[in-house]
Design a protein around this motif. Sequence first.
Motif, PDB file in Angstrom:
ATOM      1  N   SER A   1      60.665  42.992 -38.986  1.00 38.61           N
ATOM      2  CA  SER A   1      61.930  42.394 -38.560  1.00 38.61           C
ATOM      3  C   SER A   1      62.908  43.446 -38.060  1.00 38.61           C
ATOM      4  CB  SER A   1      62.558  41.600 -39.719  1.00 38.61           C
ATOM      5  OG  SER A   1      61.811  40.425 -39.977  1.00 38.61           O
ATOM      6  N   VAL A   2      62.793  44.671 -38.562  1.00 42.23           N
ATOM      7  CA  VAL A   2      63.648  45.756 -38.085  1.00 42.23           C
ATOM      8  C   VAL A   2      63.297  46.095 -36.641  1.00 42.23           C
ATOM      9  CG1 VAL A   2      64.298  48.166 -38.410  1.00 42.23           C
ATOM     10  CG2 VAL A   2      63.996  46.683 -40.404  1.00 42.23           C
ATOM     11  N   SER A   3      62.006  46.279 -36.361  1.00 43.38           N
ATOM     12  CA  SER A   3      61.620  46.614 -34.991  1.00 43.38           C
ATOM     13  C   SER A   3      61.860  45.447 -34.044  1.00 43.38           C
ATOM     14  CB  SER A   3      60.151  47.041 -34.948  1.00 43.38           C
ATOM     15  OG  SER A   3      59.314  46.053 -35.505  1.00 43.38           O
ATOM     16  N   GLU A   4      61.692  44.217 -34.538  1.00 46.68           N
ATOM     17  CA  GLU A   4      61.962  43.060 -33.687  1.00 46.68           C
ATOM     18  C   GLU A   4      63.445  42.967 -33.352  1.00 46.68           C
ATOM     19  OE1 GLU A   4      61.655  39.631 -31.415  1.00 46.68           O
ATOM     20  OE2 GLU A   4      60.159  41.119 -32.009  1.00 46.68           O
ATOM     21  N   ALA A   5      64.306  43.238 -34.333  1.00 47.33           N
ATOM     22  CA  ALA A   5      65.753  43.246 -34.067  1.00 47.33           C
ATOM     23  C   ALA A   5      66.090  44.295 -33.020  1.00 47.33           C
ATOM     24  CB  ALA A   5      66.526  43.510 -35.365  1.00 47.33           C
TER      25      ALA A   5
END
Length: 473
Positions: A458-462
């Motif tokens: 979710s960090v990289s997607e954000a």
Amino acid sequence: MGSATRIAIVGGGPAGYESALVAAQLGAQVTVFDRDGVGGACVLTDCVPSKTLIATSDRVTAFRDAPRVGVGASGLGRAEAAVDLAVVNERIKDLARQQSEDIAARLAHEGVTVVAGAARFAERQPPRAHLLEVLDASGAVVDTAQADVVLLATGGTPRVLPTATPDGERILSWRDVYELKELPEHLVVVGSGVTGAEFASGYSELGVPVTLVSSRDRVLPGEDPDAAAVIEHVFTSRGGTLVKQARAAGVRRVGDGVSVDLVDGRTVSGSHALMCVGSAPNVTGLGLEHAGVELDEAGYLKVDRVSRTSVPSVYAAGDCTGVLLLASVAGMQGRIAIWHALGEAVAPLRLKTVAANVFTHPEIATVGVGYQAVASGAAPARQVTLPLGTNPRAKMQGLREGFVKLYCRPATGAVIGGVVVAPGASELVYPLALAVQRGLTVNDLASTIGVYPALSGSVSEAARRLMSHDDLD
């Protein structure tokens, strides 16, 4: 200053023992004066015990929520866990003692002398040095010691309302709870800051009916409001009760329970009251006036960004300074103080890069620029929020509540802040902390290949959501 520099450290908590290790490694002659036990309140009564209690509550939560993924104690109905609080609390105290012993062993291995007792500046100070008096448990002076540099790392203690003095039985401070043998029938937590929210969440997850009394219109007023809203939702969905905009006037023993009297005339009843109304710095009885050390307007030891007090050879670190009441910050303040005192290259403390965590269920981890600065326009930023429930690993684990929020500079894409609300957010925030510390961009995060599936996705997607053509090299 050379290798013969005599350094006296008053207090054996994170600020004290971390700075002692640095000083010893740099060749100084180091003595730690410790009154309550190596590791200080952080290890023995505060941070380590409370997080151990919360870790136990996490197990209860996992057991209770197991039917979400098709697992039950018997059949597929609601799973119930039995909690033996006497065993839980004994384990908590044992772990705290073990941690204290581990720290003491490390200090001894590095050649640090630990003196059991409090210390204060003597009335008469010698030229170009400091004279400390060593006190035993009764307050009697039993020895003296001279030092070239003094680091004050005396910590803090729970703030006490005169109308709600803890008795260790029904009216409790957060240091009293580990003596309980049974779960409270109904716990009233007074104070909705970090400590109050953590204990309210932890006991609620253990199955205790909890009422949280907040003087504000929401819990965790210092945190991201979206994150606080998640904590409120989870807490109330577990059966917890929130009493907002309710300032406590006092707490009374009533029969086998307590009555919390509110300023507006209302009362909240329970079996126990847990007072979480802040902490006060341990600055009395140190003989500060004899050395010329000044306090700030709030009563904390006044320090600059390299931990110096108003006296150049006296430093201070940790909760007694009021800078940021985190063990990680205390340790860094102490290390910075020693590096500076011994003439090492040192960078001043940068609070904007400090990661912090609230150990509620779910956890809230933050770093860098926050909601208030962005919402007010003080820190221009682009932002994105991804619900945790869209993450494939979260779906596998049956996790529903939480999110990842990321802030970056509009033009460059440099990561300036973030919020993670999730189980284990304290671990997930690390890449965001590294990005803020090192000035990485959302492109840097997005182009880093991680594990799939993982919550950290979710960090990289954000980061990918925030990428624009201007961000690309």
